[in-house]
Design a protein around this motif. Structure first.
Motif, mmCIF file in Angstrom:
data_model
loop_
_atom_site.group_PDB
_atom_site.id
_atom_site.type_symbol
_atom_site.label_atom_id
_atom_site.label_comp_id
_atom_site.label_asym_id
_atom_site.label_seq_id
_atom_site.Cartn_x
_atom_site.Cartn_y
_atom_site.Cartn_z
ATOM 1 N N ILE A 1 62.676 79.320 82.983
ATOM 2 C CA ILE A 1 63.881 78.980 83.735
ATOM 3 C C ILE A 1 63.676 79.258 85.223
ATOM 4 O O ILE A 1 64.204 78.564 86.075
ATOM 5 C CB ILE A 1 65.085 79.786 83.188
ATOM 6 C CG1 ILE A 1 65.302 79.473 81.702
ATOM 7 C CG2 ILE A 1 66.354 79.535 83.984
ATOM 8 C CD1 ILE A 1 65.490 78.002 81.379
ATOM 9 N N LEU A 2 62.886 80.300 85.523
ATOM 10 C CA LEU A 2 62.788 80.730 86.924
ATOM 11 C C LEU A 2 61.531 80.230 87.639
ATOM 12 O O LEU A 2 61.409 80.401 88.845
ATOM 13 C CB LEU A 2 62.836 82.262 86.998
ATOM 14 C CG LEU A 2 64.119 82.912 86.456
ATOM 15 C CD1 LEU A 2 64.040 84.426 86.614
ATOM 16 C CD2 LEU A 2 65.355 82.372 87.169
ATOM 17 N N LYS A 3 60.613 79.593 86.889
ATOM 18 C CA LYS A 3 59.301 79.324 87.512
ATOM 19 C C LYS A 3 59.373 78.361 88.695
ATOM 20 O O LYS A 3 58.498 78.372 89.544
ATOM 21 C CB LYS A 3 58.286 78.845 86.476
ATOM 22 C CG LYS A 3 58.517 77.432 86.011
ATOM 23 C CD LYS A 3 57.340 76.915 85.192
ATOM 24 C CE LYS A 3 57.627 75.490 84.779
ATOM 25 N NZ LYS A 3 56.612 74.895 83.936
ATOM 26 N N ALA B 1 61.942 78.345 90.841
ATOM 27 C CA ALA B 1 62.872 78.854 91.862
ATOM 28 C C ALA B 1 62.118 79.276 93.120
ATOM 29 O O ALA B 1 61.060 79.895 93.036
ATOM 30 C CB ALA B 1 63.666 80.022 91.299
#
Lengths: 89, 476, 487
Positions: free
Chosen positions: A70-72, A74
């Motif tokens: 989910i954060l890669k 950001a």
């Protein structure tokens, strides 16, 4: 009709330079002019379509994603969270 | 001039579905940041929403419980605004056709029934959370709460005091609990409210300019916010000023509200029909099926308790307020081993005291309808005294034993045998000659002392009524 | 004859006959890319390594005598607005120049399940907004038939790659003509499927109620094969229809034109359409008539207004769909900010090109307080009217035949300064999106300078089979449509 391009830019979180404002306004006027020239239309409900009803999803939980997935993408991450400039409200 | 306060409330309740509203992520509170989310609820490009059928069911349930018309054909709309906790930069909500509208709820204010109109109930998704830390220059975004299903219940401006607003909120919460569609944990934010307040001269029927108050985190906070806001507006009017329509932020710790934005910078949300979802169409049989699932609701229950069990209005309301208490009351009473009145007294007395002291819900207090019923039967049959009953109760809380076992093991059986009691009373009288004299000299409270001494002598197990009887007989 | 020049159905047969391997096919395509890509510029990303791996997997299966799916081992390229797990998906925008989706679009899952060989990601107009493929942040794709002409847009890369032999099949997306117009400009076949027949899950949204993913190919059978592979109800896309789809290939060859009623809507042959295009399209109609079809002049009176409804609805949805690109969760973030608002504004102003900004502003306007009823709602009313006109017309004919574009491909840079002129290219195609219908664009000749001309066949909802059958018949009558550009 007046189009306040700068107000629209503010609403859509965009900067529009002064020279672009005039150009964009003119182009938008032309497109909207076509709508202004539409013939009278019947005022039946055009926003819902009961003939084509929705099928809903059963309430069954499942999730195959890890936090890293989910954060890669950001731009800035800290402590498992996405970082944004300080928000005060 | 006297003023009247006019209050309308918007209650947001998170629904306790298994999965989120538009994706299959688990709907759970309190997990590590960003571990209850997926590409859909974090608004990744290309993802699409799919509506959870349970959300409709729960919202329709609430709508029926609040006597609303159900819009069997309705749609969802996008509400567009930028904020870091809203990953798609729009919230999927309902704009002009809510799922439910035109309902009402009857509430009891100081023993009097009052009807509050419910304008609408719609479904929507919750946003994420922003975390702040003074030591850190930025804000952190946790998306876990994104897509948690919400219903927004909008009332008519029908309330005229902070007290009415509080009772309305409590009633709404209680109905949500009875329907078992929301956890209703204010501290976890699963139920939140915005308050609209205006004031008008008493007797007027023209509403004043209203202000909306946001960031209210508790029902008592709502009362404080309403009172503060009403006073602020009355003060302005008394000084000849005018009220500006605005959104204000309530700061409960300061006991004050502050301007958040005025009407001029009000958001332009640019609502339009959500093109990724089709029209919601519910047929009559669906509505009827949902209707059949609705349990007895609080106000009906209160009336029944008055009628069936002869409870007072106050006691019945207190029991019904907490569905778990009401259930324990009904299950215990159903065993017909003890009187409803004493079941009620115990639940509202000792059991509630335990819950408050330990800050636990009833479900986590070690008491069942079976054990409570047995305990009260022991007391009412005179096998143990009320005082012993309390000791047994304390023991029940920490062990898994039934009251009868505790009584047997600890030898708590009440002494009702007259011969045995007479011997004890005789001993007490012999050892307390002074008090006996006092009694004969007209000091009637000496009798109480002597009864106490008898109880002590029986280690609390003597039947107090019997002992008093014997005492009076022997003292002459 | 090189392998890259063949069609998917031919290659599939050769694979099964052990006349070639998937690796050979894949290498043939990759070599062709090496030869021509610096001139054509179809690709944003080429996934050579994974493509060859996939090809070898298929070859191993084949060697083991296992049964293969129809598309197994066949090279397919994908428009860069369709999410591919771990492979960057840019929408040809600076905004997503570094975005690697953590998931696959449903169509990609379906292609993977068939073991198709994904060759790479194809260039497009930024966020699919454009008709020329010139608004891409990365490069301008050129028309393989004439390198100083545009390939059309927005799926310009998808059409150009198929036309140039840089792939066998490709996927594009069509919101107002974005598959059919470039297919027509590049001389290939492109299908815009019925709205709701192909999952949009994983297609980066431009206008959700109009967008549809569809195939490009050089033969009708290939189009039907690829469409069969990607259509169907998807639990992840609530707008996909719950229905069964036929075996499209089964009836393909025995199509009969006898008694088929083809409507020729007069509004699509107005003065705005070039004489050469009109002639070639009507000649194609005549050919069908000679072979048993019945031509009927019909009228769709609201056609002239469709473009305005299209721009209002598509821009409104786009303004909302593209709001999520704010520098918070993925994609580009400006380096130039001191607070949240500045971060939003600078990220979006630096990350989006002018065409995207123009449409966001227009969409914001038509949804804004006070203008919604006059613009957005009226456009939706017009949409309903257009849908009704089509429904009425399909009472008297089985399908409609029109030009795809008003003219052949224009020169690069010719219309970039005049968005209205650019928008007018879509005049024959937008009504189909507005009405949610299926339509196919087929090559039907060339203009004097050798640029391809396309005709469009429009069918009622979910009547793709009729489109395929008639197209196949036409393809046979003209002796085949597979023509790889000479480069």
């Amino acid at each position: 009709m007046k189009i306040d391009v700068q107000h629209l830019a503010k609403l859509s979180r965009l900067h529009i330079s002064e020279e672009q404002v005039a150009k964009f306004e003119m182009q938008m006027q032309e497109i909207l002019g076509m709508v202004d020239n539409l013939p009278e239309l019947s005022s039946e409900d055009c926003l819902i379509d009961p003939q084509n009803p929705m099928t809903c999803r059963p309430d069954i939980p499942q999730n195959n994603y890890k936090r890293d997935d989910i954060l890669k993408n950001a731009p800035q991450v800290q402590a498992g969270c996405v970082v944004v400039p300080k928000v005060i409200e | 001039m006297d003023y009247e306060i006019v209050i309308g409330l918007e209650v947001h309740a998170e629904l306790s579905t298994e999965s989120k509203i538009y994706c299959s992520c688990k709907n759970e509170f309190g997990f590590e940041v960003n571990t209850r989310c997926c590409p859909i609820c974090t608004g990744m490009p290309g993802t699409l929403p799919t509506l959870n059928e349970k959300v409709i069911e729960y919202a329709v349930k609430m709508g029926l419980a609040l006597h609303c018309d159900i819009n069997q054909i309705c749609k969802q709309d996008r509400k567009n605004y930028y904020y870091p906790d809203l990953p798609k930069a729009y919230q999927i909500s309902q704009f002009d056709i809510p799922l439910c509208e035109k309902g009402y709820v009857d509430v009891l204010v100081n023993g009097k029934e009052k009807r509050i109109g419910v304008t609408r109930i719609h479904i929507e998704e919750d946003a994420g959370k922003l975390l702040h830390n003074d030591n850190f220059a930025g804000s952190l975004v946790d998306f876990n709460r994104c897509g948690v299903p919400l219903i927004e219940i909008v009332s008519e401006p029908d309330m005229r005091s902070a007290q009415e607003a509080k009772v309305y909120l409590e009633t709404i919460r209680s109905i949500l609990q009875y329907l078992d569609i929301s956890d209703c944990k204010m501290q976890e934010g699963s139920i939140r409210c915005d308050v609209n307040v205006s004031v008008m001269p008493k007797g007027s029927d023209v509403f004043g300019t209203r202000c909306e108050m946001k960031n209210i985190n508790s029902f008592s906070g709502a009362v404080r916010a309403i009172e503060f806001e009403a006073n602020r507006q009355i003060q302005i009017l008394k000084e000849g000023g005018t009220i500006t329509q605005e959104t204000r932020r309530w700061d409960d710790s300061k006991g004050k509200s502050f301007t958040l934005r005025t009407k001029e910078d009000a958001h332009d949300y640019r609502y339009f029909p959500e093109p990724d979802l089709l029209t919601i169409v519910l047929d009559d049989s669906y509505i009827n099926t949902v209707r059949e699932q609705i349990p007895e609701l609080p106000n009906v229950k209160i009336s029944r308790y008055l009628r069936e069990f002869g409870l007072s209005q106050v006691d019945a309301s207190l029991l019904v307020e907490d569905p778990e208490k009401a259930k324990l009351f009904e299950d215990t009473t159903a065993k017909k081993q003890c009187s409803p009145k004493s079941v009620c007294n115990w639940i509202l007395g000792d059991i509630s005291k335990q819950m408050n002291e330990k800050m636990l819900p009833l479900s986590e207090i070690n008491i069942s309808a079976e054990s409570l019923s047995e305990l009260l039967a022991l007391i009412e049959s005179g096998k143990i005294s009320n005082a012993t009953g309390k000791t047994v109760f304390e023991e029940m809380l920490v062990s898994d034993k039934m009251p009868s076992i505790i009584v047997k093991e600890k030898g708590f059986i009440q002494i009702s045998d007259e011969g045995q009691l007479e011997t004890i009373v005789q001993d007490v009288l012999k050892n307390n000659q002074k008090s006996v004299e006092d009694y004969h000299n007209g000091k009637t409270n000496a009798l109480g002392f002597l009864v106490g001494q008898c109880m002590k002598a029986t280690k609390g197990q003597g039947n107090p009524a019997k002992m008093k009887e014997i005492l009076l007989k022997l003292i002459g | 004859m090189e392998l890259y020049q063949l069609t998917a159905s031919e290659l599939a047969q050769m694979l099964r006959n052990k006349e070639c391997s998937s690796e050979e096919i894949t290498k043939s395509v990759l070599n062709r890319i090496k030869e021509t890509e610096d001139r054509v510029g179809s690709y944003v990303t080429i996934t050579e390594e994974t493509a060859l791996e996939q090809a070898k997997v298929v070859d191993a299966r084949l060697a083991a005598g296992e049964a293969l799916s129809p598309l197994a081992g066949i090279p397919i390229s994908v428009k860069d607005n369709i999410c591919t797990k771990g492979i960057r998906t840019t929408c040809s925008s600076k905004m997503l120049s570094n975005f690697e989706p953590p998931y696959n679009a449903t169509v990609i899952e379906k292609l993977s399940a068939q073991e198709a060989v994904i060759i790479g990601k194809l260039n497009m107009d930024e966020f699919a907004m454009g008709s020329s493929c010139e608004t891409s942040y990365f490069k301008k794709t050129r028309n393989p038939h004439s390198l100083d002409h545009v390939p059309g847009g927005s799926s310009g890369g998808s059409a150009a790659a198929v036309a140039a032999g840089e792939t066998i099949l490709s996927l594009g997306s069509d919101t107002g003509g974005s598959i059919r117009l470039p297919a027509s400009y590049c001389g290939v076949i492109g299908l815009k499927p019925t709205y709701g027949s192909v999952s949009r899950y994983g297609l980066v949204a431009f206008a959700s109620s109009l967008d549809q993913i569809g195939p490009f190919a050089r033969s009708v059978e290939d189009i039907s094969m690829l469409y069969s592979a990607i259509c169907g109800m998807d639990p992840l896309d609530a707008t996909t229809a719950r229905r069964e789809y036929p075996d499209f290939q089964k009836d393909l060859s025995n199509a009969d034109l006898k008694g088929l009623r083809i409507g020729i809507p007069k509004e699509y042959f107005s003065d705005g359409v070039s004489t050469e295009v009109k002639e070639k399209v009507l000649a194609a109609a005549k050919l069908l008539e000679e072979n048993g079809a019945v031509l009927k002049e019909v009228s769709l009176p609201s056609t002239g207004y469709a473009l305005s409804a299209y721009y209002v609805i598509s821009s409104a949805e786009a303004s909302s769909n593209l709001a999520r690109f704010d520098g918070v969760k993925y994609g580009y973030r400006t380096e130039n900010y001191s607070n949240l608002i500045e971060m939003y504004e600078n990220t979006r102003s630096e990350g989006f090109g002018d065409e995207v900004k123009r449409r966001i502003l227009l969409g914001t306007f038509v949804l804004s307080s006070g203008y919604y009823d006059a613009y957005y709602k009226r456009a939706k009313l017009l949409q309903k009217q257009i849908q009704q006109e089509f429904a009425d017309t399909f009472e008297e004919c089985d399908l409609l035949l029109t030009p795809t574009g008003t003219d052949t491909a224009f020169k690069m840079g010719e219309k970039t300064d005049d968005p209205l002129k650019m928008y007018a290219n879509d005049i024959c195609t937008v009504t189909v999106n507005i009405a949610g219908l299926p339509a196919i664009s087929l090559p039907c000749g060339e203009d004097a300078s050798g640029l391809p001309i396309g005709m469009q066949l429009i069918a009622p909802k979910f009547a793709e089979q009729i489109l395929f059958n008639v197209s196949r018949k036409y393809e046979t009558l003209v002796g085949g449509l597979n023509k790889v550009a000479v480069l």
